[in-house]
Design a protein around this motif. Structure first.
Motif, PDB file in Angstrom:
ATOM      1  N   SER A  20     101.620  -0.481  46.559  1.00  0.00           N
ATOM      2  CA  SER A  20     102.983  -0.128  46.937  1.00  0.00           C
ATOM      3  C   SER A  20     103.151  -0.340  48.439  1.00  0.00           C
ATOM      4  N   LYS A  21     104.265  -0.999  48.830  1.00  0.00           N
ATOM      5  CA  LYS A  21     104.537  -1.227  50.242  1.00  0.00           C
ATOM      6  C   LYS A  21     105.237  -0.015  50.830  1.00  0.00           C
ATOM      7  N   ALA A  22     104.846   0.361  52.060  1.00  0.00           N
ATOM      8  CA  ALA A  22     105.476   1.489  52.751  1.00  0.00           C
ATOM      9  C   ALA A  22     105.542   1.190  54.242  1.00  0.00           C
ATOM     10  N   ASP A  74     100.123  -1.471  52.637  1.00  0.00           N
ATOM     11  CA  ASP A  74     100.052  -1.497  51.175  1.00  0.00           C
ATOM     12  C   ASP A  74      99.138  -0.368  50.744  1.00  0.00           C
ATOM     13  N   ASP A  96      98.219   2.603  47.260  1.00  0.00           N
ATOM     14  CA  ASP A  96      98.428   2.969  45.870  1.00  0.00           C
ATOM     15  C   ASP A  96      99.595   3.935  45.762  1.00  0.00           C
ATOM     16  N   PRO A  97     100.432   3.828  44.710  1.00  0.00           N
ATOM     17  CA  PRO A  97     101.491   4.821  44.520  1.00  0.00           C
ATOM     18  C   PRO A  97     100.895   6.214  44.421  1.00  0.00           C
ATOM     19  N   ALA A 140     110.393   5.611  41.780  1.00  0.00           N
ATOM     20  CA  ALA A 140     110.493   4.251  42.293  1.00  0.00           C
ATOM     21  C   ALA A 140     111.753   4.181  43.141  1.00  0.00           C
ATOM     22  N   GLU A 186     109.440   7.696  37.668  1.00  0.00           N
ATOM     23  CA  GLU A 186     108.368   6.931  37.028  1.00  0.00           C
ATOM     24  C   GLU A 186     107.362   7.835  36.331  1.00  0.00           C
ATOM     25  N   ALA A 223     109.642   3.321  51.345  1.00  0.00           N
ATOM     26  CA  ALA A 223     108.511   2.905  50.523  1.00  0.00           C
ATOM     27  C   ALA A 223     109.004   2.504  49.145  1.00  0.00           C
ATOM     28  N   GLU A 224     108.162   1.791  48.438  1.00  0.00           N
ATOM     29  CA  GLU A 224     108.521   1.406  47.072  1.00  0.00           C
ATOM     30  C   GLU A 224     108.377   2.577  46.105  1.00  0.00           C
ATOM     31  N   TYR A 225     107.459   3.496  46.405  1.00  0.00           N
ATOM     32  CA  TYR A 225     107.282   4.697  45.580  1.00  0.00           C
ATOM     33  C   TYR A 225     107.112   5.909  46.488  1.00  0.00           C
ATOM     34  N   THR A 226     107.632   7.047  46.041  1.00  0.00           N
ATOM     35  CA  THR A 226     107.456   8.276  46.791  1.00  0.00           C
ATOM     36  C   THR A 226     107.437   9.456  45.837  1.00  0.00           C
TER      37      THR A 226
END
Length: 317
Positions: free
Chosen positions: A2-4, A20, A22-23, A34, A74, A108-111
């Protein structure tokens, strides 16, 4: 992976970078989301600069920037579905569209979001609009409830052209409160479009406000800039107790006899501002959007103080 977009130590823009990772895994009372959009706020760069609230836990670097998001659930923590551990019976399930204040940063892509500070996104709001609500609109909503002004009162908002200011102006006008707002000359038309009387900031502010305000007086001040403008605004009130609040300068406002905005930080407030947005009372006023890859530019737009309304980072499809 996951990008942040993170900061690696306290400092200026030079400490920001992409990573990059991990979520994150949702713990008790948390939702893995997501991210579809993330609001940008002054508090983001202030935290990066090391200006943390008293009692805040120590920073753990790298720390993801961002304090408000909207996205899609998610995964959920073990005690979330069915409302267990939340206290109000609300359910969250995989696939739900939500918005709120993240535990682990929003750029970020996930939080991770705490269920207690997350609300369901109404279908009538886009993710971009919803991401503009949890900090700015909620702060404005809390501040106006704190001031509790009657219909016909006059409110001075310093820094009315930013995210909190535009929300406060709209909500105040909806309540029948007249608004005088300070902002740069370049924001005059924007401020007037909110139904507020524009006044330039800086030296001589108190005299300009007296000249612009109905009857030459204001009944309350909602400060969003601090500094000399806050001091000048406070001088307009015969008694600042209960009528002078700030979201920018807690120590100064206390010395002047006022108080900081008392944030409720509840799901009920998020639901309330979302309803106002759906009803057309509160327009999120998103004036600029950036992709995640340009998160640094988005933050600069807010940190430089020239942004009108809300800046939002759009993350996912």
């Amino acid at each position: 992976m996951s990008k942040a977009y993170v900061f690696t130590r306290f400092g200026g823009p030079e400490v920001e970078t992409f990573l990059d990772q991990d979520p994150p895994e949702p713990g008790p009372g948390q939702l893995l989301v997501a991210v579809r959009a993330a609001g940008v706020n002054p508090v983001d760069w202030k935290l990066r600069a090391g200006k943390r609230r008293p009692g805040s836990p120590p920073a753990e670097f790298p720390e993801v920037l961002g304090s408000e998001v909207a996205g899609v659930v998610e995964a959920v923590g073990s005690d979330v579905v069915g409302g267990a551990g939340v206290g109000d019976g609300s359910d969250f399930a995989v696939g739900d569209a939500v918005f709120g204040n993240p535990d682990t940063g929003g750029y970020a892509e996930y939080t991770l979001l705490p269920a207690s500070l997350t609300a369901h996104k109404p279908a009538g709001l886009s993710f971009t609009e919803a991401a503009a609500l949890p900090v700015a609109a909620a702060t404005a909503y809390d501040g106006l409830r704190q001031l509790d002004l009657p219909t016909g009162a006059t409110l001075l908002i310093t820094g009315v052209g930013g995210g909190v200011g535009v929300a406060a102006a709209q909500l105040a006008r909806h309540l029948g409160v007249r608004v005088v707002g300070t902002a740069s000359e370049g924001k005059r038309a924007f401020v007037e479009s909110l139904g507020a009387v524009h006044v330039p900031p800086g030296p001589g502010l108190a005299d300009r406000v007296r000249a612009a305000a109905p009857g030459g007086r204001v009944d309350a001040v909602f400060d969003l800039v601090g500094g000399e403008d806050l001091v000048a605004a406070a001088s307009l009130l015969p008694d600042p107790r209960g009528k002078l609040i700030t979201a920018a300068a807690k120590e100064t406002v206390a010395e002047l006899g006022g108080a900081a905005v008392a944030r409720a930080r509840t799901r009920e407030v998020l639901d309330a501002v979302a309803r106002l947005a759906v009803d057309g009372v509160l327009r999120p006023q998103v004036t600029a959007t950036y992709p995640l890859e340009r998160a640094g530019e988005a933050l600069r737009a807010v940190e430089d103080g020239h942004a009108r309304g809300k800046v939002v980072i759009e993350v996912g499809a």
